[in-house]
Write an enzyme that holds these catalytic residues in place. Sequence first.
Site, PDB file in Angstrom:
ATOM      1  N   ASP A  63       0.830  -1.202   0.000  1.00 45.23           N
ATOM      2  CA  ASP A  63       0.000   0.000   0.000  1.00 45.23           C
ATOM      3  C   ASP A  63       0.866   1.253   0.000  1.00 45.23           C
ATOM      4  O   ASP A  63       0.621   2.208  -0.761  1.00 45.23           O
ATOM      5  CB  ASP A  63      -0.910   0.021   1.237  1.00 45.23           C
ATOM      6  CG  ASP A  63      -2.218  -0.714   1.031  1.00 45.23           C
ATOM      7  OD1 ASP A  63      -2.622  -0.896  -0.126  1.00 45.23           O
ATOM      8  OD2 ASP A  63      -2.846  -1.099   2.033  1.00 45.23           O
ATOM      9  N   LEU A  64       1.860   1.277   0.872  1.00 41.40           N
ATOM     10  CA  LEU A  64       2.697   2.462   0.998  1.00 41.40           C
ATOM     11  C   LEU A  64       3.483   2.729  -0.279  1.00 41.40           C
ATOM     12  O   LEU A  64       3.579   3.875  -0.739  1.00 41.40           O
ATOM     13  CB  LEU A  64       3.648   2.296   2.183  1.00 41.40           C
ATOM     14  CG  LEU A  64       2.971   2.197   3.552  1.00 41.40           C
ATOM     15  CD1 LEU A  64       3.991   1.828   4.623  1.00 41.40           C
ATOM     16  CD2 LEU A  64       2.275   3.499   3.910  1.00 41.40           C
TER      17      LEU A  64
END
Length: 413
Positions: A186-187
């Site tokens: 996600d990051l």
Amino acid sequence: MQTSTQHKTALGHLRILDLTRVLAGPWCSQNLADLGAEVIKVERPDSGDDTRSWGPPYLQDAAGNSTGEAAYYLAANRGKQAITVDISTSQGQSIIRELVKQSDVLLENYKVGQLAKYGLDYDALIQIKPDLVYCSITGFGQDGPYAHRSGYDFIIQGMGGLMSLTGERDDLAGGGPQKAGVAITDLMTGMYATIAVLAALTHRDKTGEGQYIDMGLLDVQVAMLANMGSNYLTSGNIPKRWGNAHQNIVPYQTFATADGHIIVAAGNDAQYRKFVQIGERAELADDPRFLSNPLRVQHRDILVPMLADMVKRKTKNEWISALELAAVPCGPINNLEEVFNDPQVRARCMQIELDHPKAGIVPLVASPMKLSKTPVEYRQAPPLLSQHTEQCLRDLLHFDDEKIAQLKLDGII
């Protein structure tokens, strides 16, 4: 307390309409907000971003009472304005379209095709804003056999190969696949999306053309396999898990000390010799089985247990002090209390505090971006649900009090 200062920002000329939630999209928009862009976060009335309720822990006020603001939400939403709009309604869709006309970028992470049902897809919106940069973030991208699946970081770490590389060796105790300790896919998707948005804006500024950005978590995970992906493509050999050890260098791993853990990264024979001398096992440097790195790799199962026994005889700080003095690469494995008390982390101002309407202040992790001419700007804490709805509708769309009151009554905002 660190608060906003008046200075020139890199992206102060931009407005971002952010229809994303959870982590990948909000991480992108928080980057843009830190760099000065005006970010309008659009959420569902009543419930808002899913992560608002992803707790405990929750932010507490000075008396120790919960504010109801989840720490997860706080991690990815500073510097934004928060409005609530029900985009499933025609009136809500109209509000979004009017905001699009005044925005440079739209970010969204709805399922493939979902916004088309509301007339808020790229093809529809470029009819009213031809130079719009429109960034979609999904689990698997807009096409391919998995496009309509929901994508979650944990699942993508498994599908994209990261967990096949992460975890202890299968032949050792505790061996098996392991996810990363944070939602790294996600990051990284948020970071790649930030880069893509800025590239698209540069193109727009040169040509007047907007464009569509298709970001998929699985694509990002495959891309970030980096050298391990290249190793496989070059050799055809499937990499294995090595835990905290290195498949090509010994010793290059974690060791338990008398009171914690350290990392030792002896990248050459001289560093290895200094390491065992400090550990009072100098004979290991002259042992013919361990004279060179290839030999140490070959005999790792014999050498590493002896090194592990050696390291346990001193404390973490004793090892770090001695190895640093001897220029042997090393470091501690810190818990988060130790991280935020680390003198280097403190010197780099990696913890900030911002004013918060419920808690008084909110502690946050700072941006790592250090720009000399256009430094990041921390304008405000992560906003409360719908904190800026009325202000935004008045200032940007020129709605009067009566119209705003009716939209509230109808549940549109």
